[in-house]
Structure formats: C-alpha cells, structure tokens
Scaffold this motif. Structure first.
Motif, PDB file in Angstrom:
ATOM      1  N   ARG A 186      -5.822  -9.775  -1.029  1.00  0.00           N
ATOM      2  CA  ARG A 186      -4.750  -8.678  -1.783  1.00  0.00           C
ATOM      3  C   ARG A 186      -3.991  -7.510  -1.202  1.00  0.00           C
ATOM      4  O   ARG A 186      -3.405  -6.920  -1.759  1.00  0.00           O
ATOM      5  N   ASP A 187      -5.972  -6.904  -0.696  1.00  0.00           N
ATOM      6  CA  ASP A 187      -5.724  -5.539   0.349  1.00  0.00           C
ATOM      7  C   ASP A 187      -4.345  -5.745   1.105  1.00  0.00           C
ATOM      8  O   ASP A 187      -3.793  -4.675   1.051  1.00  0.00           O
ATOM      9  N   ALA A 188      -3.933  -6.860   1.883  1.00  0.00           N
ATOM     10  CA  ALA A 188      -3.041  -6.715   2.543  1.00  0.00           C
ATOM     11  C   ALA A 188      -2.034  -7.300   1.619  1.00  0.00           C
ATOM     12  O   ALA A 188      -0.750  -7.005   2.794  1.00  0.00           O
ATOM     13  N   LEU A 192       1.874  -4.825   2.465  1.00  0.00           N
ATOM     14  CA  LEU A 192       2.986  -5.663   3.567  1.00  0.00           C
ATOM     15  C   LEU A 192       3.856  -5.236   2.432  1.00  0.00           C
ATOM     16  O   LEU A 192       5.238  -4.626   2.674  1.00  0.00           O
ATOM     17  N   GLN A 193       3.880  -5.145   1.380  1.00  0.00           N
ATOM     18  CA  GLN A 193       4.557  -5.210   0.024  1.00  0.00           C
ATOM     19  C   GLN A 193       5.454  -3.382   0.031  1.00  0.00           C
ATOM     20  O   GLN A 193       6.187  -3.901   0.158  1.00  0.00           O
TER      21      GLN A 193
END
Length: 242
Positions: A186-188, A192-193
């Motif tokens: 979720r963090d990654a 990236l978004q």
C-alpha cells in the motif's frame, strides 16, 4: 610514610586523549543534519573519538565572542559570504543542507515573511555547471505541479546562479525506506502513484527527467501522509518542437 598494606595507584595510560572541545549538536528536529557529512556539523564524523572530559579540565574563559571551533557556525558563515548581496538582503542563510559537484543547497528564511525556502547555488564558471544550470532552469521555469519542486525566483551573477525553491522538509524517499526497513504494498503504491502523476505531467510538456531515483524524490514534510516531490532536473531533456 604509608603502611605496608597501602598500594600505589598506576599512572594513567600515556595515549589517553581528553576531548576538551565543547560539541554543539544541531537541534534534534533538524531533519537535514544527515545531509551534511564529513564537516562535523551534521551526523558524527567517521572515526571521531568520544569520551567525557577530565574533572580537572577547565573550560576556556568566556570572551563574549563566538567560538572559532564551532563548525556549524563557521560553515554557515562560509557560505553566506559566497552569496550575492541581493540574495542576503532578502533571505537569511540558515544551514547547508546538500551539495553536488557544482552546486550547494542551503536552507534560508525570507526576512519579511519568515517563510523557509531552499536556495540552490550553482557555479556557472565551469562548463559542466552551466549545462546543469541551463537544463534545470529550462524545466523549472515551465512546470507547476503538486508533485514537482517549485521554483520561486532566480538571481544570476557572472559566476553563480541562485535558484530559490520550495523547501521539502521530509527528507529523501531513500532515507525513509532505510529508516523503516521496508514498505508495504500500500505504501509503495501510494508513492508510485504520486511519482507517476508528476512524470505524466512532465511528459505532456515533452520533458524527460532521466535521473529518477529515491534520492531525487523528497517528502514535503516528515508526516506519514506527506506528498512526494520530484527534484533535481540537471540531467533532464526537453523535446524540441518540430
């Protein structure tokens, strides 16, 4: 004359060195201290000895003058002296927060508004420095996006260019990954978004960053909900119009 049971205390080792210099540590809230390496004003220097001073050691007399051995104060004074008077008339130079081959980045404060900013000082008397400066200015003067560092104003002299930019206080993505040890999916995905939103915007303008890496992605503030900001456009390329 001592009694037979008395003992002679051994002499202290001859190689013991007493640290008589008072260490002035930066505030714990200064997240930039780890950027200043090797000059003693940030994190501890490699090989630096530690220890408590001897009880017999006496501090030097207080002359009312700043300590000449204060590395952080000397570092700030050194870089303040290099700044054009037009810059120092408008901004207070606070601390060195980064360095490159032909550039230095310092934290400053606007004298009227007390708003903090970052100033990137690039040495343009060298050909490589001029190329990096031209590339970065060409991009930053065109872009305005929530996930891209914003250029505020520029001061130019014969040998240097001073770029006043937004100050991102959350540190590098690379440092946060190291501090946490790992990122959840979720963090990654969230990181990236934001990066992809910024890259998509750049590509619509015909701009390619060409140096995207965790060290060039900054958190706007130290909080867990901070946005990511793309920075360092020294290697960027702009598509020429046909």
């Amino acid at each position: 004359m001592g009694c037979r049971t008395s003992k002679v205390l051994p002499e202290p080792p001859g190689d013991v060195q007493l640290d008589l210099v008072k260490k002035v540590e930066p505030p714990q809230t200064d997240i930039y201290k780890h950027f200043i390496r090797g000059d003693g004003s940030g994190s501890k220097m490699r090989g630096e000895k530690t220890g408590s001073p001897s009880p017999q050691a006496q501090a030097p007399p207080d002359t009312g003058q700043p300590e000449a051995s204060d590395p952080r104060r000397n570092k700030v004074a050194k870089y303040r002296a290099k700044f054009d008077p037009r810059v120092t008339a408008k901004y207070d130079i606070k601390a060195l927060i980064g360095r490159g081959s032909f550039s230095r980045v310092v934290r400053v404060e606007h004298k009227s508004t007390r708003q903090p900013y970052a100033i990137k000082m690039i040495e343009t008397r060298y050909r490589e420095g001029r190329e990096v400066c031209e590339s970065e200015l060409c991009v930053l003067r065109r872009v305005r996006h929530t996930n891209i560092i914003q250029l505020m104003e520029v001061f130019e002299t014969a040998e240097r260019v001073y770029m006043v930019m937004e100050l991102a206080t959350g540190g590098e993505l690379f440092d946060r990954i190291i501090a946490r040890g790992s990122f959840t999916e979720r963090d990654a995905t969230r990181v990236l978004q934001m990066v992809l939103d910024g890259v998509k915007y750049l590509h619509t303008l015909g701009i390619t960053h060409r140096d995207l890496k965790p060290e060039n992605l900054l958190y706007y503030h130290p909080g867990a909900d901070s946005k990511i900001m793309i920075t360092d456009f020294g290697l960027a390329s702009t598509r020429k119009k046909r």
